[in-house]
Design an enzyme around this catalytic site. Structure first.
Site, mmCIF file in Angstrom:
data_model
loop_
_atom_site.group_PDB
_atom_site.id
_atom_site.type_symbol
_atom_site.label_atom_id
_atom_site.label_comp_id
_atom_site.label_asym_id
_atom_site.label_seq_id
_atom_site.Cartn_x
_atom_site.Cartn_y
_atom_site.Cartn_z
ATOM 1 C CB SER A 85 40.418 40.727 40.289
ATOM 2 O OG SER A 85 41.688 41.142 39.794
ATOM 3 C CG ASP A 232 46.024 34.840 36.627
ATOM 4 O OD1 ASP A 232 46.851 34.597 37.532
ATOM 5 O OD2 ASP A 232 44.908 35.355 36.864
ATOM 6 C CG HIS A 235 44.155 37.170 39.883
ATOM 7 N ND1 HIS A 235 44.150 37.177 38.501
ATOM 8 C CD2 HIS A 235 43.499 38.296 40.272
ATOM 9 C CE1 HIS A 235 43.515 38.253 38.068
ATOM 10 N NE2 HIS A 235 43.112 38.952 39.127
#
Length: 274
Positions: A85, A232, A235
């Site tokens: 990701s 979060d 990221h």
């Protein structure tokens, strides 16, 4: 009288000869203007051909321009951004992830015919990445930026397994003539110091053993900074990816591009885009 008559034939012969001569002379054409023009055109054409032979053709001019502008890329180049990701760009727009920003930045630097393929997959582990190598290798990448392992660490997967998978991936990429740049990863200490140290040691060891270029820490300068990361805390934001591209990737990537083709390289960035 007789003498006069005897001379008459001779006189007539002379007149006849003169008449024929005059007639022949009158039948001959003077130089025609069109013929004169044709001769002139031939001479002019010859001169033009001589001049043109001394002047470079459009192709020669194009070649000269290419030669005198080595910053311009001469051949198509494919860069594969392979990972999880962090590569995919979870949580940011498609034009804000690092592969998209990297392509834009390279084009700004003079690499006109370049393609950066985003092959990041959210939740990807090193095992999953190895399993899809056959698929991604169809892109025939000249360079692969490999960033994998963070999801393995989150799951607490054995370090030896992670390292074995990364080695397999690097070797497969190299066997397919792709230059590999390995993005190093580090993890939080909540998994225990021994695991954290062992995990971080994977990347420099693999890079050394398999002779690949290493980005020591892919998230250097961005990881842990709340201003450059999403809610979060994992990221990066668009701004975070911009710093990763300019500070962490380009200084490592550009020397590798120069090795592939010296004419494809530009000067290093003199300032970092913010």
């Amino acid at each position: 009288m007789i003498n006069r008559l005897s001379r008459l034939p001779q006189h007539l012969i002379t007149v006849a000869v003169l008449t024929v001569a005059i007639a022949i002379s009158g039948c001959q054409k003077t130089p025609d203007a069109s013929n004169t023009q044709t001769d002139t055109d031939i001479q002019a054409s010859s001169q033009n051909n001589t001049q043109n032979s001394n002047q470079p053709s459009d192709t020669q001019l194009s070649q000269t321009t290419s030669t005198t502008n080595p910053a311009e890329q001469q051949a198509p180049l494919t860069i594969l951004a392979l990972g999880d990701s962090l590569t995919e760009g979870l949580g940011v727009d498609n034009n804000a992830n690092y592969p998209a920003q990297l392509q834009t930045r390279l084009q700004e630097l003079g690499y006109k015919d370049i393609k950066v393929i985003n092959s990041g997959l959210s939740g990807e582990t090193s095992t999953g990445l190895v399993n899809r190598l056959d698929w991604v290798l169809q892109t025939k990448p000249d360079v692969t930026i490999l960033t994998i392992g963070a999801n393995d660490a989150i799951r607490g997967i054995d370090v030896a397994t992670v390292e074995a998978n990364i080695r397999t991936a690097v070797k497969r990429l190299q066997d397919n003539d792709s230059v590999v740049i390995l993005g190093g990863m580090q993890i939080y200490d909540n998994l225990g110091s021994d695991y954290v140290k062992s995990f971080a040691a994977i990347y420099p060891r693999v890079a050394k053993d398999l002779n690949v270029t290493l980005i020591p820490f892919f998230l250097d300068g961005v990881g842990g900074d709340p201003k450059l990361n999403q809610a979060d805390a994992i990221h990066p934001t668009k701004e975070g990816y911009t710093l990763i591209v300019n500070n962490n990737i380009l200084p490592i990537l550009q020397p590798e591009l120069k090795k592939i083709n010296p004419l494809n390289v530009t000067n290093m960035p003199t300032e970092t885009a913010q």
